[in-house]
Design a protein around this motif. Structure first.
Motif, PDB file in Angstrom:
ATOM      1  N   HIS A   6     -28.142  -5.150  27.677  1.00  0.00           N
ATOM      2  CA  HIS A   6     -28.782  -4.076  27.005  1.00  0.00           C
ATOM      3  C   HIS A   6     -28.314  -2.710  27.519  1.00  0.00           C
ATOM      4  CE1 HIS A   6     -31.832  -1.708  25.339  1.00  0.00           C
ATOM      5  NE2 HIS A   6     -32.075  -1.315  26.731  1.00  0.00           N
ATOM      6  N   MET A  37     -36.615  -2.987  28.291  1.00  0.00           N
ATOM      7  CA  MET A  37     -36.288  -3.592  29.538  1.00  0.00           C
ATOM      8  C   MET A  37     -36.093  -2.848  30.619  1.00  0.00           C
ATOM      9  SD  MET A  37     -33.705  -6.195  28.347  1.00  0.00           S
ATOM     10  CE  MET A  37     -33.258  -5.481  27.008  1.00  0.00           C
ATOM     11  N   GLY A  38     -36.538  -1.489  30.345  1.00  0.00           N
ATOM     12  CA  GLY A  38     -36.733  -0.273  31.397  1.00  0.00           C
ATOM     13  C   GLY A  38     -35.475   0.442  31.657  1.00  0.00           C
ATOM     14  N   GLY A  39     -34.495   0.292  30.564  1.00  0.00           N
ATOM     15  CA  GLY A  39     -33.259   1.041  30.853  1.00  0.00           C
ATOM     16  C   GLY A  39     -33.599   2.631  30.970  1.00  0.00           C
ATOM     17  N   HIS A  40     -34.236   3.301  29.985  1.00  0.00           N
ATOM     18  CA  HIS A  40     -34.403   4.905  29.967  1.00  0.00           C
ATOM     19  C   HIS A  40     -35.167   5.040  31.325  1.00  0.00           C
ATOM     20  CE1 HIS A  40     -33.172   4.355  25.884  1.00  0.00           C
ATOM     21  NE2 HIS A  40     -32.631   5.710  26.055  1.00  0.00           N
ATOM     22  N   ASP A  57     -45.582  -1.109  26.793  1.00  0.00           N
ATOM     23  CA  ASP A  57     -44.997  -1.767  25.842  1.00  0.00           C
ATOM     24  C   ASP A  57     -46.088  -2.761  25.479  1.00  0.00           C
ATOM     25  OD1 ASP A  57     -41.724  -2.438  25.379  1.00  0.00           O
ATOM     26  OD2 ASP A  57     -43.127  -3.844  24.809  1.00  0.00           O
ATOM     27  N   ARG A  58     -45.727  -3.218  24.213  1.00  0.00           N
ATOM     28  CA  ARG A  58     -46.833  -4.117  23.735  1.00  0.00           C
ATOM     29  C   ARG A  58     -46.267  -5.424  23.769  1.00  0.00           C
ATOM     30  NH1 ARG A  58     -46.652  -2.772  17.414  1.00  0.00           N
ATOM     31  NH2 ARG A  58     -48.792  -4.037  17.426  1.00  0.00           N
ATOM     32  N   TYR A  84     -48.653   1.761  21.766  1.00  0.00           N
ATOM     33  CA  TYR A  84     -48.590   3.201  22.028  1.00  0.00           C
ATOM     34  C   TYR A  84     -49.624   4.093  21.350  1.00  0.00           C
ATOM     35  CZ  TYR A  84     -44.678   2.891  18.619  1.00  0.00           C
ATOM     36  OH  TYR A  84     -43.794   2.754  17.186  1.00  0.00           O
ATOM     37  N   ASP A 105     -38.636   5.102  21.975  1.00  0.00           N
ATOM     38  CA  ASP A 105     -37.350   4.699  21.711  1.00  0.00           C
ATOM     39  C   ASP A 105     -37.699   3.485  20.799  1.00  0.00           C
ATOM     40  OD1 ASP A 105     -34.792   3.609  21.503  1.00  0.00           O
ATOM     41  OD2 ASP A 105     -34.654   2.671  23.414  1.00  0.00           O
ATOM     42  N   GLY A 107     -38.951   0.689  17.788  1.00  0.00           N
ATOM     43  CA  GLY A 107     -38.348  -0.708  17.034  1.00  0.00           C
ATOM     44  C   GLY A 107     -38.267  -1.651  17.931  1.00  0.00           C
ATOM     45  N   GLN A 112     -35.490  -8.753  22.419  1.00  0.00           N
ATOM     46  CA  GLN A 112     -36.559  -9.524  21.524  1.00  0.00           C
ATOM     47  C   GLN A 112     -35.511 -10.115  20.376  1.00  0.00           C
ATOM     48  OE1 GLN A 112     -38.673  -5.823  20.527  1.00  0.00           O
ATOM     49  NE2 GLN A 112     -40.433  -6.598  21.623  1.00  0.00           N
ATOM     50  N   ARG A 302     -26.110  -0.862  18.062  1.00  0.00           N
ATOM     51  CA  ARG A 302     -27.452  -0.431  17.597  1.00  0.00           C
ATOM     52  C   ARG A 302     -27.953   1.090  17.525  1.00  0.00           C
ATOM     53  NH1 ARG A 302     -32.698  -1.169  18.039  1.00  0.00           N
ATOM     54  NH2 ARG A 302     -33.866   0.053  19.567  1.00  0.00           N
TER      55      ARG A 302
HETATM   56  C1  LIG Z   1     -35.982  -0.410  21.617  1.00  0.00           C
HETATM   57  S1  LIG Z   1     -37.072  -1.228  22.790  1.00  0.00           S
HETATM   58  C2  LIG Z   1     -36.997   0.135  23.965  1.00  0.00           C
HETATM   59  C3  LIG Z   1     -35.853   0.034  24.940  1.00  0.00           C
HETATM   60  C4  LIG Z   1     -35.983   0.707  26.277  1.00  0.00           C
HETATM   61  N1  LIG Z   1     -35.803   2.103  25.949  1.00  0.00           N
HETATM   62  C5  LIG Z   1     -34.830   0.337  27.228  1.00  0.00           C
HETATM   63  O1  LIG Z   1     -34.132   1.222  27.543  1.00  0.00           O
HETATM   64  O2  LIG Z   1     -34.826  -0.609  27.780  1.00  0.00           O
HETATM   65  C6  LIG Z   1     -38.539  -0.805  22.102  1.00  0.00           C
HETATM   66  C7  LIG Z   1     -39.785  -1.449  22.931  1.00  0.00           C
HETATM   67  O3  LIG Z   1     -40.748  -0.718  22.264  1.00  0.00           O
HETATM   68  C8  LIG Z   1     -41.741  -1.898  22.328  1.00  0.00           C
HETATM   69  N2  LIG Z   1     -42.723  -1.368  21.226  1.00  0.00           N
HETATM   70  C9  LIG Z   1     -42.380  -1.435  19.925  1.00  0.00           C
HETATM   71  N3  LIG Z   1     -43.513  -0.903  19.258  1.00  0.00           N
HETATM   72  C10 LIG Z   1     -44.312  -0.722  20.181  1.00  0.00           C
HETATM   73  C11 LIG Z   1     -45.774  -0.200  20.224  1.00  0.00           C
HETATM   74  N4  LIG Z   1     -46.465   0.247  18.911  1.00  0.00           N
HETATM   75  N5  LIG Z   1     -46.367   0.081  21.424  1.00  0.00           N
HETATM   76  C12 LIG Z   1     -46.008  -0.321  22.382  1.00  0.00           C
HETATM   77  N6  LIG Z   1     -44.530  -0.818  22.717  1.00  0.00           N
HETATM   78  C13 LIG Z   1     -44.006  -0.915  21.377  1.00  0.00           C
HETATM   79  C14 LIG Z   1     -40.934  -3.280  21.893  1.00  0.00           C
HETATM   80  O4  LIG Z   1     -41.672  -4.173  22.276  1.00  0.00           O
HETATM   81  C15 LIG Z   1     -39.663  -3.002  22.700  1.00  0.00           C
HETATM   82  O5  LIG Z   1     -39.840  -3.415  23.964  1.00  0.00           O
END
Ligand SMILES: C[S@@+](CC[C@H](N)C(=O)[O-])C[C@H]1O[C@@H](n2cnc3c(N)ncnc32)[C@H](O)[C@@H]1O
Length: 316
Positions: A6, A37-40, A57-58, A84, A105, A107, A112, A302
């Motif tokens: 990731h 996955m906690g990258g940011h 995160d949901r 969120y 961030d 989607g 997933q 992506r």
């Molecule tokens: C694109 S990923 C984020 C990646 C993250 N920034 C990283 O660096 O690892 C989006 C994450 O947001 C979560 N997500 C999407 N919609 C959400 C919501 N409405 N509430 C909480 N989390 C949500 C998803 O489950 C997913 O794990």
């Protein structure tokens, strides 16, 4: 391993946009509304040793992976299973009235998409689930089995921007009656067969739009985002910053509209002049939106569809 697969999108840019709000405080607190996955979060915690992050995160499996990835930084991150749009309740339960920054961030994450059994990917055969939170709510199959023809057309047309929504909905109703629609492969095949051959040859896999539409409906993504962005705008302190990355135009439109609503003057609409003290409380830190650089897109596909918007609160 998951970590290596990731690559966080626009990581340096997000850090640069949030930095002034973080550096201005001795004990900064920000929210990562989409932990994944906690990258940011990890990069921000490593860059700013005094920073605390409230991370939402949901998806319980994202939370499990992020908890492991962030174990060495656990004293500075509060990981919460929440959607969120519950941001205000989450903050009030923690006794926090305002924060220095918020990052979205949007989607689905690559994790997933890679977990075949989640049903997000049309390229892998799996049950039609598509719930980001597998602990609640109807799955994609529930929707395909229960929505009326009209509701299916609405979802596929509005959220997938699909020209052939009526034909696809028609075929879903027929497949439902014959019991032949159970897996992602069944749905991908059904969509392909609903689209005239010449249209199949352009615009990538024809199932992409219908899968996007169903995922949005299953997770109520747009409705949740519409509620969440105004809450995030209100939650940042003066000098605080909100950074949002979207990956499709329907999301980006919601973010753009919410930002536009608060950057104008506070004078009542229709007045030919601004009232005293009515200057806007927010300003854009990026004019319009930004995409990822070509070099980033080369290494992270992506990032291609990403649109970044950012806002700062400048007054009460
Ligand atoms: C694109 S990923 C984020 C990646 C993250 N920034 C990283 O660096 O690892 C989006 C994450 O947001 C979560 N997500 C999407 N919609 C959400 C919501 N409405 N509430 C909480 N989390 C949500 C998803 O489950 C997913 O794990």
């Amino acid at each position: 391993m998951q970590d290596a697969l990731h690559i966080p999108v626009a990581l340096d840019r997000c850090i640069a946009l949030l930095s002034p709000a973080i550096e201005a405080r001795s004990n900064p607190v920000i929210v990562d509304a989409t932990l994944g996955m906690g990258g940011h979060t990890k990069a921000l915690l490593l860059k700013f040793p005094n920073l605390k992050i409230i991370a939402l995160d949901r998806d319980l499996s994202a939370i499990a992976i992020a908890t492991t990835n962030l174990s060495e930084l656990s004293s500075r991150v509060e990981i919460i299973h929440a959607v969120y749009d519950e941001l205000d309740e989450v903050l009030s339960k923690l006794g926090i009235t305002e924060v220095d920054g918020i990052l979205f961030d949007l989607g689905v994450s690559s994790m997933q998409l890679d977990q075949a059994d989640r049903g997000f990917a049309y390229s892998q055969d799996a049950p039609l689930d598509m719930r980001m939170d597998q602990s609640s709510g109807p799955s994609a199959l529930d929707i395909l089995n229960t929505y009326s023809y009209g509701e299916l057309v609405r979802v596929i047309r509005n959220y997938g921007e699909e020209k052939f929504a009526t034909k696809i909905a028609d075929n879903i109703i027929k497949a439902r009656e014959s019991g032949t629609l159970k897996t992602t492969k069944d749905l991908a095949e059904l969509v392909k067969n609903s689209i005239p051959a010449p249209a199949r040859r352009t615009g990538g896999n024809p199932a992409k739009r219908t899968f996007q539409a169903l995922r949005i409906e299953v997770n109520q993504e747009l409705a949740v985002l519409e509620r969440a962005i105004p809450k995030a705008i209100r939650a940042i302190r003066i000098g605080g910053r909100l950074v949002v990355m979207s990956y499709q135009s329907l999301e980006d439109k919601i973010v753009k509209r919410a930002f536009t609503d608060v950057i104008g003057s506070n004078s009542p609409l229709g007045l030919p002049f601004d009232l005293p003290n009515s200057a806007a409380s927010y300003k854009l830190i990026i004019s319009g939106s930004e995409g990822a650089s070509d070099s980033e897109i080369e290494v992270n596909a992506r990032a291609q569809s990403m649109r970044l918007r950012a806002l700062e609160r400048v007054a009460a």
